[in-house]
Motif scaffolding. Structure first.
Motif, mmCIF file in Angstrom:
data_model
loop_
_atom_site.group_PDB
_atom_site.id
_atom_site.type_symbol
_atom_site.label_atom_id
_atom_site.label_comp_id
_atom_site.label_asym_id
_atom_site.label_seq_id
_atom_site.Cartn_x
_atom_site.Cartn_y
_atom_site.Cartn_z
ATOM 1 N N GLY A 243 44.812 20.668 44.181
ATOM 2 C CA GLY A 243 46.240 20.549 43.907
ATOM 3 C C GLY A 243 47.054 21.649 44.567
ATOM 4 O O GLY A 243 46.682 22.823 44.532
ATOM 5 N N ALA A 244 48.154 21.255 45.191
ATOM 6 C CA ALA A 244 49.131 22.224 45.681
ATOM 7 C C ALA A 244 50.237 22.418 44.644
ATOM 8 O O ALA A 244 50.654 23.533 44.349
ATOM 9 N N GLY B 119 40.179 31.072 38.443
ATOM 10 C CA GLY B 119 40.563 31.064 39.844
ATOM 11 C C GLY B 119 39.438 30.647 40.758
ATOM 12 O O GLY B 119 38.623 29.792 40.438
ATOM 13 N N TYR B 120 39.386 31.280 41.908
ATOM 14 C CA TYR B 120 38.392 30.954 42.922
ATOM 15 C C TYR B 120 37.257 31.976 42.885
ATOM 16 O O TYR B 120 36.970 32.647 43.864
ATOM 17 N N GLY C 259 41.898 26.677 37.827
ATOM 18 C CA GLY C 259 42.854 27.180 36.861
ATOM 19 C C GLY C 259 42.610 28.667 36.696
ATOM 20 O O GLY C 259 41.569 29.181 37.109
ATOM 21 N N GLY C 260 43.563 29.339 36.118
ATOM 22 C CA GLY C 260 43.358 30.751 35.849
ATOM 23 C C GLY C 260 43.480 31.652 37.058
ATOM 24 O O GLY C 260 42.972 32.774 37.042
ATOM 25 N N THR C 261 44.171 31.188 38.123
ATOM 26 C CA THR C 261 44.320 32.067 39.281
ATOM 27 C C THR C 261 45.171 33.292 38.940
ATOM 28 O O THR C 261 44.892 34.390 39.406
ATOM 29 N N ARG C 262 46.179 33.077 38.111
ATOM 30 C CA ARG C 262 46.982 34.227 37.684
ATOM 31 C C ARG C 262 46.170 35.153 36.777
ATOM 32 O O ARG C 262 46.317 36.373 36.822
ATOM 33 N N LEU D 8 35.151 19.352 40.021
ATOM 34 C CA LEU D 8 34.947 20.694 39.491
ATOM 35 C C LEU D 8 36.263 21.195 38.921
ATOM 36 O O LEU D 8 37.217 21.445 39.662
ATOM 37 N N GLY D 9 36.320 21.282 37.611
ATOM 38 C CA GLY D 9 37.534 21.719 36.951
ATOM 39 C C GLY D 9 37.356 23.075 36.299
ATOM 40 O O GLY D 9 36.307 23.715 36.391
#
Length: 300
Positions: A81-82, A227-228, A37-40, A198-199
């Motif tokens: 997830g895509a 994000g990553y 989450g949080g990639t943006r 891993l969330g």
């Protein structure tokens, strides 16, 4: 993951962080989920316009780097997830471009080249609920490795109801009567059960992130790093906990409950995992967890 408690002392975190990747691979999960989450958010902090194509390519490059590190540490099947129901339910520019972005960023020519450089098998599950992804799913199977030790699974689910529709349709079509048979019907092959999740941020589990049929005894971790951006030391820390701290189960529990008395204050005054606070108006953040009180053994 169920492991017997051993009399052999586990490696310390420092020893584990310094160990060669091959040694760590021996205790890594065969299958795991990464629900980023949080990639943006990560892109915004890097000065990247989150409504631009630059954001999509930048995020993909970060994803590849993250997953390569995880595969290198022994993971064999990695699920991510895509398209999730939350993404599908958004409005505005992001939702309008979502399918096109997913197809181009995850299944386009540059992406295929990246997968093949690493020798990964890449598959798309759940696409039946989004017909626009059928061609992309076929392309991934045809143009990435047919065999190999590393499989990246993308999971596309537009709604929670579509998950049940997928499972019921597969069972009806194939006549599957066991879990193993239904796994083969849905995923096209035998897949080891997932044992690590891993969330990101809020501790929550969704069938859109934890693919149906594949949950074994799943050890869950959440990071607030967006994000990553989880680095190797951070991932090794998770694997150290997963392999060497959490396996406390034993068949013979004689005296185990009595041993807990020495840590009575820790149990009775312990924190509740999952409580948090707000950062501004938009973000949740976990509350601090205090160290455990001294045990009776330590007092004496």
């Amino acid at each position: 993951m169920i492991a017997l408690v051993s009399n052999v002392s586990p490696p310390t975190l420092a020893e584990f962080l310094a160990a060669p990747a091959e040694q760590i691979a021996a205790v890594a999960p065969k299958s795991m989920v990464v629900a980023p989450g949080g990639t943006r958010r990560a892109a915004a902090m890097a000065g990247i316009d989150t409504n631009s194509d630059t954001y999509v390519r930048w995020s993909f490059d970060c994803m590849i780097s993250q997953f390569e590190m995880m595969f290198r540490h022994g993971v064999q099947h990695l699920f991510t997830g895509a398209i999730t129901p939350n993404q599908w339910s958004e409005v505005g520019s992001y939702r309008h471009k979502l399918v096109g972005w997913v197809v181009e960023s995850l299944m386009g020519e540059e992406s295929l080249a990246a997968y093949n450089r690493h020798g990964w098998r890449v598959r798309l599950a759940g696409w039946q609920a989004i017909p626009e992804l059928e061609e992309a799913a076929a392309k991934l199977e045809e143009r990435t490795a047919r065999s190999g030790s590393h499989t990246l699974w993308f999971w596309a689910i537009p709604s929670y109801e579509s998950i049940w529709e997928l499972l019921l349709e597969a069972a009806h079509r194939t006549g599957a009567r066991t879990r193993e048979q239904l796994i083969r019907a849905v995923y096209g092959e035998d897949v080891p059960l997932i044992s690590l999740y891993l969330g990101f941020a809020k501790p929550e589990v969704s069938p859109a992130h934890l693919p149906p049929l594949l949950a074994g005894q799943v050890q869950c971790y959440w990071t607030v790093r967006p994000g990553y951006t989880l680095d190797e030391a951070g991932f090794r820390g998770i694997l150290h906990d997963y392999a060497h701290l959490r396996p406390t189960w034993r068949a013979d529990k004689s005296g185990r409950a009595e041993n807990a008395i020495a840590y009575k204050d820790a149990w009775m005054r312990g924190p509740t995992l999952g409580l948090g606070m707000r950062l501004g108006e938009d973000f949740w953040y976990p509350a601090s967890i205090p160290p455990p009180p001294h045990s009776e053994r330590e007092k004496t």
